[in-house]
Scaffold this motif. Structure first.
Motif, PDB file in Angstrom:
ATOM      1  N   PHE A 105       3.200  -8.752   5.468  1.00 21.33           N
ATOM      2  CA  PHE A 105       2.026  -8.611   4.606  1.00 21.33           C
ATOM      3  C   PHE A 105       1.364  -7.239   4.772  1.00 21.33           C
ATOM      4  N   VAL A 106       1.662  -6.549   5.873  1.00 20.40           N
ATOM      5  CA  VAL A 106       1.106  -5.220   6.127  1.00 20.40           C
ATOM      6  C   VAL A 106       2.167  -4.134   6.014  1.00 20.40           C
ATOM      7  N   THR A 107       3.337  -4.379   6.615  1.00 24.19           N
ATOM      8  CA  THR A 107       4.363  -3.325   6.706  1.00 24.19           C
ATOM      9  C   THR A 107       4.968  -2.965   5.355  1.00 24.19           C
ATOM     10  N   TYR A 108       4.850  -3.838   4.362  1.00 25.23           N
ATOM     11  CA  TYR A 108       5.378  -3.489   3.048  1.00 25.23           C
ATOM     12  C   TYR A 108       4.669  -2.272   2.472  1.00 25.23           C
TER      13      TYR A 108
ATOM     14  N   GLY B 293      -7.369  -5.430   1.403  1.00 23.53           N
ATOM     15  CA  GLY B 293      -7.020  -5.498  -0.006  1.00 23.53           C
ATOM     16  C   GLY B 293      -5.520  -5.515  -0.220  1.00 23.53           C
ATOM     17  N   GLY B 294      -4.778  -4.733   0.588  1.00 24.13           N
ATOM     18  CA  GLY B 294      -3.325  -4.731   0.469  1.00 24.13           C
ATOM     19  C   GLY B 294      -2.709  -6.071   0.821  1.00 24.13           C
ATOM     20  N   ILE B 295      -3.225  -6.722   1.859  1.00 17.63           N
ATOM     21  CA  ILE B 295      -2.733  -8.049   2.245  1.00 17.63           C
ATOM     22  C   ILE B 295      -3.016  -9.058   1.148  1.00 17.63           C
ATOM     23  N   THR B 296      -4.233  -9.041   0.639  1.00 21.81           N
ATOM     24  CA  THR B 296      -4.601  -9.979  -0.430  1.00 21.81           C
ATOM     25  C   THR B 296      -3.789  -9.708  -1.692  1.00 21.81           C
TER      26      THR B 296
ATOM     27  N   GLY C 138       5.406  -0.745  -1.258  1.00 19.86           N
ATOM     28  CA  GLY C 138       4.461   0.219  -1.817  1.00 19.86           C
ATOM     29  C   GLY C 138       3.016  -0.092  -1.458  1.00 19.86           C
ATOM     30  N   ALA C 139       2.193   0.940  -1.487  1.00 17.29           N
ATOM     31  CA  ALA C 139       0.790   0.819  -1.094  1.00 17.29           C
ATOM     32  C   ALA C 139      -0.151   0.670  -2.281  1.00 17.29           C
ATOM     33  N   SER C 140       0.388   0.324  -3.451  1.00 16.20           N
ATOM     34  CA  SER C 140      -0.449   0.268  -4.654  1.00 16.20           C
ATOM     35  C   SER C 140      -1.576  -0.745  -4.550  1.00 16.20           C
ATOM     36  N   GLY C 141      -1.343  -1.847  -3.826  1.00 16.11           N
ATOM     37  CA  GLY C 141      -2.404  -2.843  -3.656  1.00 16.11           C
ATOM     38  C   GLY C 141      -3.600  -2.262  -2.933  1.00 16.11           C
ATOM     39  N   GLY C 142      -3.339  -1.521  -1.839  1.00 16.46           N
ATOM     40  CA  GLY C 142      -4.428  -0.864  -1.113  1.00 16.46           C
ATOM     41  C   GLY C 142      -5.076   0.242  -1.909  1.00 16.46           C
ATOM     42  N   VAL C 143      -4.270   0.976  -2.683  1.00 15.54           N
ATOM     43  CA  VAL C 143      -4.801   2.062  -3.512  1.00 15.54           C
ATOM     44  C   VAL C 143      -5.767   1.501  -4.554  1.00 15.54           C
ATOM     45  N   TYR C 144      -5.376   0.430  -5.208  1.00 12.26           N
ATOM     46  CA  TYR C 144      -6.255  -0.178  -6.214  1.00 12.26           C
ATOM     47  C   TYR C 144      -7.493  -0.795  -5.570  1.00 12.26           C
TER      48      TYR C 144
END
Length: 285
Positions: A95-98, A138-141, A156-162
């Motif tokens: 859930f984090v390393t992705y 936010g990235g995990i969620t 990808g880090a798009s979840g955290g970016v958004y």
């Protein structure tokens, strides 16, 4: 370093000056410092040069450098251990390393550029630790939300970016009276979101692979909107009751979102055979 000259005083700040010396005075202003240097001019009047020292977003920069290092050094076998896979939900590290993995250099550099830009303005106004925690939460969620709708691998880090991008809306809403250039910030957020939607539509019709996880973007942005109310500070101290109300509102909405996603994931895992997990979901059984 931004140089600004003042002849009389500094807005919203008061300090005792030494008019007959060449000393400098450092005035703290939240996460910034104003260093005022006094030097005589030809007319023997004292003028001040205000040096605004802004800090670098070390938190997100460290994460970005590590993401670049991962992209350069990790081989395909190790990447398989880190990417998010819907059928391996019990391997919690995924859930984090992705967020450390990216499809190619364009994917990586775009995310690094955007998250560093957003974090710069947020860390300038709020606690650096809170911004980093918000990014990962936010990235995990976001990937949890993607696992509810799209049975596929996610990197990808798009979840955290958004999460960082949309959390700017919470910042503007909470500090509307004191924040500068709020209209321009709002327009920038709108332009970025619309541009991303247009790109996703074009990508879907022109190039099927790799599939863009729009669910990650939506859930990540929604998390940022709620978590921004929780983590960010309100600069007007008199509005303590309003700040407390917004805190509980954001926390309640985020918990409702998180619990709903967990319930859906549990239902999918219960009803969907493992052999079909990467093809389609079964929500009711």
């Amino acid at each position: 370093m931004l140089e600004m000259s003042h002849s009389d005083d500094i807005e919203n700040e008061s300090c005792k000056l030494a008019p007959n010396s060449d000393d400098s005075v450092v005035v703290p202003t939240g996460h910034e410092k104003l260093e005022i240097k006094y030097t005589p001019n030809d007319n023997k009047r004292k003028t001040s040069t205000c040096v605004l020292k802004t800090h670098i977003p070390y938190g997100i920069l460290t994460i970005s450098l590590f993401q670049i290092l991962c992209h350069v050094t990790f081989d395909e076998n190790f990447r398989k251990l880190l990417r998010f896979e819907p059928k391996k939900l019990t391997q919690a590290w995924r859930f984090v390393t992705y967020m450390l993995l990216h499809e190619d250099w364009i994917h990586l550099l775009l995310n690094v550029l955007m998250q560093t830009l957003f974090a710069y303005f947020l860390e300038l106004r709020h606690c650096r630790v809170y911004v980093v925690v918000l990014y990962f939460t936010g990235g995990i969620t976001a990937v949890l939300g993607a696992s509810c709708f799209h049975p596929d691998l996610v990197i990808g880090a798009s979840g955290g970016v958004y999460t960082l991008l949309i959390s700017n809306i919470s910042d503007i809403f909470m500090n509307f009276e004191s924040i500068r250039y709020k209209v321009y910030r709002g327009l920038c957020i709108l332009i970025i979101v619309v541009s991303d939607i247009v790109y996703n539509v074009i990508h879907f019709h022109v190039k099927k692979d790799p599939v863009i996880s729009w669910e990650t973007h939506i859930v990540g942005g929604t998390s940022g909107l709620f978590l921004g109310l929780v983590f960010y500070r309100k600069e007007v101290q008199k509005a303590r009751l309003r700040k407390l109300s917004l805190f509980w509102l954001g926390l309640t909405l985020y918990l409702i979102l998180l619990i709903s996603l967990v319930v859906v994931v549990v239902q999918i895992k219960k009803c969907t055979p493992v052999s079909a997990m990467l093809r389609e979901y079964v929500y009711f059984c």
